[in-house]
Write an enzyme that holds these catalytic residues in place. Sequence first.
Site, PDB file in Angstrom:
ATOM      1  CG  HIS A 120      58.500  58.592  40.129  1.00  0.00           C
ATOM      2  ND1 HIS A 120      58.084  60.439  40.796  1.00  0.00           N
ATOM      3  CD2 HIS A 120      58.482  58.593  41.301  1.00  0.00           C
ATOM      4  CE1 HIS A 120      57.578  59.803  41.637  1.00  0.00           C
ATOM      5  NE2 HIS A 120      57.673  59.256  42.228  1.00  0.00           N
ATOM      6  CG  ASP A 138      58.641  62.909  38.474  1.00  0.00           C
ATOM      7  OD1 ASP A 138      59.055  62.590  38.038  1.00  0.00           O
ATOM      8  OD2 ASP A 138      58.560  63.299  40.121  1.00  0.00           O
ATOM      9  CB  SER A 197      54.527  59.206  43.155  1.00  0.00           C
ATOM     10  OG  SER A 197      56.240  59.109  44.782  1.00  0.00           O
TER      11      SER A 197
END
Length: 416
Positions: free
Chosen positions: A161, A191, A266
């Site tokens: 992402h 992911d 992230s």
Amino acid sequence: MENKWEYDYSGLYQNGYTPAQPAAPQPPQQEAGVPGGPVGGGEPPRKKRHTGRRILAGVLALVLVGAVSFGGAYGGYLLASKTAGQTVVFQSAATGSATSAGSEAVTSLADVCAAVSPSVVVVTTEQIVTNNYFWGGQEVLSGAGSGVVLTADGYIVTNYHVVEGAQQITVTLYDDSEYTATVVGSDQESDLALLKIDATGLTPAVLGDSDNVQVGEVVVAVGNPMGTLGGTVTDGIVSALNRDITVEGNEMTLMQTSAAISPGNSGGGLFNTNGELIAIVNAKYSDEDAEGLGFAIPVNTVKTVVQDLLENGYVTGRPAFGITVIGVNDVQTAMQYGVSSLGVYVQSVNEGSGAEKAGMKAGDRIVSIGNQLVETTDDVTNALKAYNVGDVVEVQVDRSRELITLQVTLGEKTGA
């Protein structure tokens, strides 16, 4: 808890609006379970959520976050594969080892942080999207996340992402040097994404074994919270293992930690007190009534996915119908697309796919897959997880108000 999860912070840092001539967006060519363009036509690219506004409002939810990995050369290796004619080796901890080559034993969290920080990178992205509010002009959206160095010659793991839809990816190393990165491969379901920069002499992470992790172990997360605080370290414990979490419709099995996680982390890592990478931090749950609920992708999952991305550019063995789909979730969208019912519609059917051979057509509304009723595109993605490549699946579709049953032989998904 799903309503509190936030999966995509890649639009957190917006550079602003840049006027431009209207661009004719192309519908994304993706496999079933990922929204495509409108049935029979194109759809403007989805604009990333302005999560910065949510932060100002005090609303944070599931976050994909970044952390650092342990630099140093342990004995042994984890993976070796040949890419573009060269062997790629990822470092892994030797059994019973607690030190890196040429270093003293890690005895404190300060030692751990000093060891792993050189393996942490900042990942920033730029994406040009059409802005429908300014007469079809365009704007540049900037995102920020984290990554972990896997090899001395520039392979880096981050979250899918973080780099999804990015036209430009920049990696900033521990010494503040910057490199343009390319995507070797990416996988939406896990992911994870594998990047490559043209650099040598980097400090790779040492990969641990997430199967040996125990609840209560002390861990540190290192990353780039808020997109501006690269190299930030937070500590906590492993709170739970094998948590089945659904994030924006994507079912994942994650490690839970109490280490503080923030937007921008992230794609980073979670490390044990030996300086070994045990997980890639990717999510957080928070509201005014909850604290210390961070989640990360176990490193053994990362190893498997990265191996496939290196060798094939995608994760092998994932079943697919060979179609792109779009979700019609409200009356306005239904009117826009010229359909009479809400649901999931087939946008296109790949030539030679199992769906084509079974007679599926663009414009079909998918009613069910096996025993699973289909109401959203996530239902399609998650239903496929129960099957393998080569399985024959019964799919019911609504075609011009006629219910048709198709027997679809699943192929292999070759994209993210």
